[in-house]
Design a protein around this motif. Structure first.
Motif, PDB file in Angstrom:
ATOM      1  N   ARG A  64       0.863  -1.179   0.000  1.00 51.89           N
ATOM      2  CA  ARG A  64       0.000   0.000   0.000  1.00 51.89           C
ATOM      3  C   ARG A  64       0.898   1.226   0.000  1.00 51.89           C
ATOM      4  O   ARG A  64       1.836   1.298   0.797  1.00 51.89           O
ATOM      5  CB  ARG A  64      -0.871   0.007   1.262  1.00 51.89           C
ATOM      6  CG  ARG A  64      -1.782   1.219   1.278  1.00 51.89           C
ATOM      7  CD  ARG A  64      -2.679   1.232   2.457  1.00 51.89           C
ATOM      8  NE  ARG A  64      -3.281   2.568   2.572  1.00 51.89           N
ATOM      9  CZ  ARG A  64      -3.749   3.055   3.694  1.00 51.89           C
ATOM     10  NH1 ARG A  64      -3.673   2.357   4.795  1.00 51.89           N
ATOM     11  NH2 ARG A  64      -4.291   4.240   3.723  1.00 51.89           N
ATOM     12  N   LYS A  65       0.651   2.121  -0.902  1.00 54.48           N
ATOM     13  CA  LYS A  65       1.526   3.310  -0.952  1.00 54.48           C
ATOM     14  C   LYS A  65       1.152   4.252   0.178  1.00 54.48           C
ATOM     15  O   LYS A  65      -0.030   4.542   0.390  1.00 54.48           O
ATOM     16  CB  LYS A  65       1.371   4.001  -2.300  1.00 54.48           C
ATOM     17  CG  LYS A  65       2.014   3.175  -3.416  1.00 54.48           C
ATOM     18  CD  LYS A  65       1.666   3.725  -4.743  1.00 54.48           C
ATOM     19  CE  LYS A  65       0.168   3.605  -4.959  1.00 54.48           C
ATOM     20  NZ  LYS A  65      -0.287   4.304  -6.166  1.00 54.48           N
ATOM     21  N   GLU A  66       2.142   4.643   0.958  1.00 55.98           N
ATOM     22  CA  GLU A  66       1.880   5.535   2.093  1.00 55.98           C
ATOM     23  C   GLU A  66       1.208   6.810   1.619  1.00 55.98           C
ATOM     24  O   GLU A  66       0.350   7.375   2.280  1.00 55.98           O
ATOM     25  CB  GLU A  66       3.196   5.863   2.818  1.00 55.98           C
ATOM     26  CG  GLU A  66       3.698   4.702   3.646  1.00 55.98           C
ATOM     27  CD  GLU A  66       2.549   3.957   4.324  1.00 55.98           C
ATOM     28  OE1 GLU A  66       2.414   2.740   4.125  1.00 55.98           O
ATOM     29  OE2 GLU A  66       1.702   4.605   4.989  1.00 55.98           O
ATOM     30  N   SER A  67       1.604   7.212   0.391  1.00 57.29           N
ATOM     31  CA  SER A  67       0.947   8.438  -0.112  1.00 57.29           C
ATOM     32  C   SER A  67       0.903   8.368  -1.623  1.00 57.29           C
ATOM     33  O   SER A  67       1.652   7.618  -2.246  1.00 57.29           O
ATOM     34  CB  SER A  67       1.787   9.650   0.302  1.00 57.29           C
ATOM     35  OG  SER A  67       2.993   9.609  -0.468  1.00 57.29           O
ATOM     36  N   VAL A  68      -0.042   9.126  -2.180  1.00 54.78           N
ATOM     37  CA  VAL A  68      -0.222   9.158  -3.631  1.00 54.78           C
ATOM     38  C   VAL A  68      -0.222  10.621  -4.049  1.00 54.78           C
ATOM     39  O   VAL A  68      -0.797  11.452  -3.336  1.00 54.78           O
ATOM     40  CB  VAL A  68      -1.598   8.545  -4.029  1.00 54.78           C
ATOM     41  CG1 VAL A  68      -1.691   8.378  -5.528  1.00 54.78           C
ATOM     42  CG2 VAL A  68      -1.799   7.216  -3.344  1.00 54.78           C
ATOM     43  N   GLN A  69       0.449  10.925  -5.174  1.00 56.57           N
ATOM     44  CA  GLN A  69       0.373  12.309  -5.634  1.00 56.57           C
ATOM     45  C   GLN A  69      -0.770  12.450  -6.634  1.00 56.57           C
ATOM     46  O   GLN A  69      -0.991  11.563  -7.453  1.00 56.57           O
ATOM     47  CB  GLN A  69       1.695  12.712  -6.298  1.00 56.57           C
ATOM     48  CG  GLN A  69       2.778  13.007  -5.281  1.00 56.57           C
ATOM     49  CD  GLN A  69       3.960  13.774  -5.888  1.00 56.57           C
ATOM     50  OE1 GLN A  69       3.798  14.426  -6.929  1.00 56.57           O
ATOM     51  NE2 GLN A  69       5.100  13.690  -5.244  1.00 56.57           N
ATOM     52  N   SER A  70      -1.501  13.553  -6.536  1.00 57.74           N
ATOM     53  CA  SER A  70      -2.637  13.733  -7.448  1.00 57.74           C
ATOM     54  C   SER A  70      -2.665  15.173  -7.936  1.00 57.74           C
ATOM     55  O   SER A  70      -2.256  16.085  -7.219  1.00 57.74           O
ATOM     56  CB  SER A  70      -3.923  13.428  -6.659  1.00 57.74           C
ATOM     57  OG  SER A  70      -4.945  14.318  -7.030  1.00 57.74           O
TER      58      SER A  70
END
Lengths: 56, 269, 269, 56
Positions: free
Chosen positions: C114-120
């Motif tokens: 699971r990615k700790e964070s995602v850029q959007s």
């Protein structure tokens, strides 16, 4: 009201006021369970046996 | 292989997380567990949310069940297979338990006969309903369950079965648990619910029936109402199917599985 | 054991019943099949129905994915595990195929990080999102799949994986199919979709690319847009993972699996 | 507008109008990606590496 003959004992049956298709009625003569399959024209068939089970 | 089948009640108050934590302990002690869950509460809520409130059928002999036409079946599948089963499997995985979620469709785990028609009482009238995707379980694929247990998984079973023709069917979770327990010749079947057990005078908990011999079972099932009637009937089927004992016990407390296994609740043998 | 992994596209027009009927034939000829399906259309529809429309994330490198916060995850599970997976399993069972529906949570079939964070990108701004239950698949439990195949079942896999910590994660179905195919060293991976294959100038079907050697793959993935980009990336991963060939083919026609196996579509080797 | 120092190169950074928490800004001096963790008081941290993958 339309009348129909009981498939079991041939007795004439008159649908009571407000009878609906899919309803089960009891033959006044022989007491068998009948399924009202249609109102106009009036039609009945022997109601399938009640299998006791049920869903969630 | 000593197997315990645990049926997790869907009603308010049953504490899934307490049940899952308790399972971790028992699995570590080498116990073999199989979970069966319900989902009517979730299915009702989803139906309401989608503007398709549940329609219940009361059979002439007093049992209530959900009228599961095709649209309701899809809602039932989403709630029971999609939400309850997946989240319970996730909850167990997060506790390090290798859970395996499935329902009766998968590998024909539970085959049920679909009733061609169902009788229902609607405002005093007896009616015949033909498009009801409800069924009575006839066969359980115990080889599949044993294979999953041998691979070290905890099977988590949703109350959906497959008909002879391959259709998905809504089945009663208590009866499903009974059939699964019988097929596995389980040592115990635990019906965890939101009451301490069967009570002589519901809801007076001091009238808890601690021991219920088989021969008093049919009397008890007469007395029991609604959901409890199904549990008692399920118990009867399980015992007739070779399960050693059935315990109806409290699912709201801590360590509910161990508590039930210790005989706290209504023990039926 | 020669295995074919078939990914059923979720987009409008892909004909599940044609795919299922074709599968019956192929299984009778002794072919081993594994199905992987998507479900974004169903998840969007359910979200709309429940007043929680989907929020999409566009990553800086142009990939779009669903923003799967906890609430969206539950909707995704209901749509993808509950509806699409169950109905596809039912459809196969009704054709006499003993299908077995599961997802990556079950027996940890597919483990993803699971990615700790995602850029959007949101109206021009780059943002960090932390509660996104999205993941990249790292491991596939091929022993489990082989066991199911050996028991004569057709595994039907939903695009949900389990994180290290046991959380349910939304994963890309094309990438899931690629990882499953690699883990099984599948002979073919078929990506059935609503177009005849990869086209030089989309949507001009006369520009269908029939053969695409591995070395032109990265160029193709640059050119491909949106969903097709993911398919091409999935193809790359599968081939690197040991799959003999990947075919992107039409899922709207009759006998779509046999048609693809005969090489009609974009064959990537 | 509040200012903060870039954790990489110490350069002072002023938040532009309308900057929101959770936004990524680029240090004008060293060009590193910074995540705006709060506006009042102004705070930034190095933005996590962009891992290329995506969900369904």
């Amino acid at each position: 009201m339309s009348t129909v003959n009981c498939p079991e004992c041939e007795a004439p049956i008159e649908f009571a006021e407000g009878t609906e298709a899919g309803e089960i009625i009891v033959c006044p003569d022989c007491g068998v369970d009948l399924e009202v399959t249609s109102i106009e024209p009036a039609a009945v068939q022997l109601a399938p046996m009640e299998q006791e089970d049920w869903g969630e | 292989m000593e197997i315990t089948v645990v049926k997790l009640g869907g009603t308010e108050g049953v504490d899934f997380s307490a049940i899952c934590k308790d399972a971790v302990e028992l699995l570590n002690q080498g116990k073999k567990l199989v979970f069966v869950h319900g989902g009517s509460a979730e299915a009702n809520a989803l139906g309401e949310g989608l503007g398709t409130p549940p329609k219940m059928i009361t059979s002439p002999s007093g049992y209530t069940s959900r009228y599961t036409d095709r649209k309701t079946l899809e809602i039932f599948l989403m709630a029971v297979n999609g939400k309850v089963n997946s989240l319970l499997t996730e909850q167990l995985q997060m506790l390090g338990v290798n859970a395996f979620g499935l329902c009766g469709l998968d590998g024909r785990l539970m085959q049920a006969t679909r009733k061609e028609s169902v009788q229902s009482i609607e405002n005093g009238k007896r009616k015949i309903i033909r498009d009801d995707y409800t069924g009575k379980i006839e066969k359980v694929n115990s080889e599949l369950l044993m294979a999953l247990l041998d691979m070290g998984y905890l099977p988590v079973i949703a109350p959906v079965a497959v008909s002879e023709k391959g259709e998905a069917l809504n089945v009663d979770a208590d009866r499903a648990a009974a059939m699964v327990a019988s097929a596995l010749k389980a040592e115990s079947l635990l019906l965890l619910t939101a009451v301490p057990g069967l009570m002589k005078n519901f809801p007076d908990e001091s009238t808890l029936i601690r021991q219920l011999p088989m021969n008093q079972l049919s009397a008890a099932s007469e007395a029991a109402q609604g959901r409890m009637k199904k549990k008692v009937l399920g118990a009867e089927e399980a015992l007739n199917g070779g399960v050693s004992r059935v315990i109806i016990a409290d699912g709201r407390i801590q360590n509910p599985i161990s508590n039930a296994l210790a005989g706290n609740g209504t023990v039926i043998e």
